[in-house]
Design a protein around this motif. Structure first.
Motif, PDB file in Angstrom:
ATOM      1  N   ASN A  56       0.797  -1.231   0.000  1.00  0.00           N
ATOM      2  CA  ASN A  56       0.000   0.000   0.000  1.00  0.00           C
ATOM      3  C   ASN A  56       0.831   1.283   0.000  1.00  0.00           C
ATOM      4  O   ASN A  56       0.273   2.359   0.096  1.00  0.00           O
ATOM      5  CB  ASN A  56      -0.977   0.013   1.182  1.00  0.00           C
ATOM      6  CG  ASN A  56      -0.288   0.265   2.499  1.00  0.00           C
ATOM      7  OD1 ASN A  56       0.898  -0.051   2.643  1.00  0.00           O
ATOM      8  ND2 ASN A  56      -0.996   0.832   3.449  1.00  0.00           N
ATOM      9  N   VAL A 162     -13.171  -0.641   0.481  1.00  0.00           N
ATOM     10  CA  VAL A 162     -12.837  -0.907   1.879  1.00  0.00           C
ATOM     11  C   VAL A 162     -14.004  -0.369   2.698  1.00  0.00           C
ATOM     12  O   VAL A 162     -14.235   0.831   2.723  1.00  0.00           O
ATOM     13  CB  VAL A 162     -11.543  -0.187   2.315  1.00  0.00           C
ATOM     14  CG1 VAL A 162     -11.167  -0.568   3.741  1.00  0.00           C
ATOM     15  CG2 VAL A 162     -10.392  -0.477   1.352  1.00  0.00           C
ATOM     16  N   VAL A 216      -6.023 -10.022   1.964  1.00  0.00           N
ATOM     17  CA  VAL A 216      -5.879 -10.554   3.321  1.00  0.00           C
ATOM     18  C   VAL A 216      -4.481 -10.258   3.868  1.00  0.00           C
ATOM     19  O   VAL A 216      -3.485 -10.742   3.324  1.00  0.00           O
ATOM     20  CB  VAL A 216      -6.157 -12.066   3.333  1.00  0.00           C
ATOM     21  CG1 VAL A 216      -6.090 -12.593   4.760  1.00  0.00           C
ATOM     22  CG2 VAL A 216      -7.512 -12.374   2.704  1.00  0.00           C
TER      23      VAL A 216
END
Ligand SMILES: *Cc1c(COP(=O)(O)O)cnc(C)c1O
Length: 242
Positions: A56, A162, A216
């Motif tokens: 990220n 999200v 995940v």
């Protein structure tokens, strides 16, 4: 617990969730979100045949990509993309999950046009209208997808979300499910195949609502408590390839 053991457990959860939904386990790609964890743990995931890995932060991803240099990896970028950092992603065969504004679409298109590459992207949607989360608003997504689909060097493969963090003491799957249903509606309406939704705590609800990719982190790599992984300084001259 080893990364391999945790991956087996996640695969069992996916198998149970797909079976309950009348889907095949292979319909869901597990993206291991390896942010903050060292390259050795990513290698352990690859050895357990989990080859989809997500980061990220562009700086952290860049350092790990170089440290690993492993052709097995299929990279995913799941974090917010600063417009000026877009250049760090283009040309590296990474699926960007988090395109959320026209300015970023324009920037990616310009970079890809001059690089002569095609960039695969998902459009991130803030389905829960949560100020703490990235993504375009639900009522902007049709326009943004149409805008990106028009760009010759971008391939819009799907959508991502999200959901808001659920209040404590609530069932995360129950809290997230309506958000995932909303994202699936968007993907159906716009005829986009990929639905990136579901994380460690709520992947069952995501699979039930048609996720094609679950992202995940904790359930595979364990808790994140050390901050971003930093490339250590070389210990011997010439020990690393740049
Ligand atoms: C960190 C992260 C994940 C993984 O979250 P876990 O709860 O640890 O599974 C998924 N998606 C995005 C965008 C992330 O930043």
């Amino acid at each position: 617990m080893s990364v391999a053991t945790r991956i087996s457990a996640v695969r069992e959860r996916i198998a149970a969730a797909t079976e309950a939904a009348g889907r095949a386990p292979d319909d869901v790609t597990i993206v291991g979100v390896s942010k903050t964890h060292p390259p050795e743990m990513l290698e352990a995931a690859l050895d357990a045949e989990l080859v989809d890995l997500g980061e990220n932060r562009t700086d952290e991803w860049d350092a790990k990509r170089r440290a690993l240099a492993d052709p097995r990896v299929r990279w995913h970028f799941v974090g917010r993309v600063q417009t000026r950092a877009a250049a760090d992603l283009v040309g590296h065969d990474v699926l960007i999950h988090s395109v959320d504004r026209r300015r970023l679409v324009d920037r990616l298109e310009r970079l890809c046009a001059s690089d002569g590459t095609q960039q695969r992207v998902l459009v991130q949607v803030n389905v829960g209208d949560d100020p703490a989360k990235g993504g375009c608003a639900l009522d902007e997504v049709d326009d943004l997808v149409a805008y990106a689909v028009d760009k010759p060097h971008l391939s819009v493969e799907g959508v991502m979300t999200v959901p808001p963090l659920p209040p404590s003491h609530t069932d995360p799957n129950a809290a997230a499910r309506p958000h995932f249903a909303r994202l699936a509606e968007v993907a159906d309406r716009l005829d986009l195949p990929e639905r990136s939704m579901g994380m460690s705590a709520d992947l069952e609800a995501a699979v039930a609502e048609g996720a094609t990719m679950v992202r995940v982190g904790t359930a595979i790599f364990g808790p994140r408590d050390d901050g971003p992984w930093q490339h250590p300084a070389p210990t011997r001259q010439g020990a690393r390839r740049g």
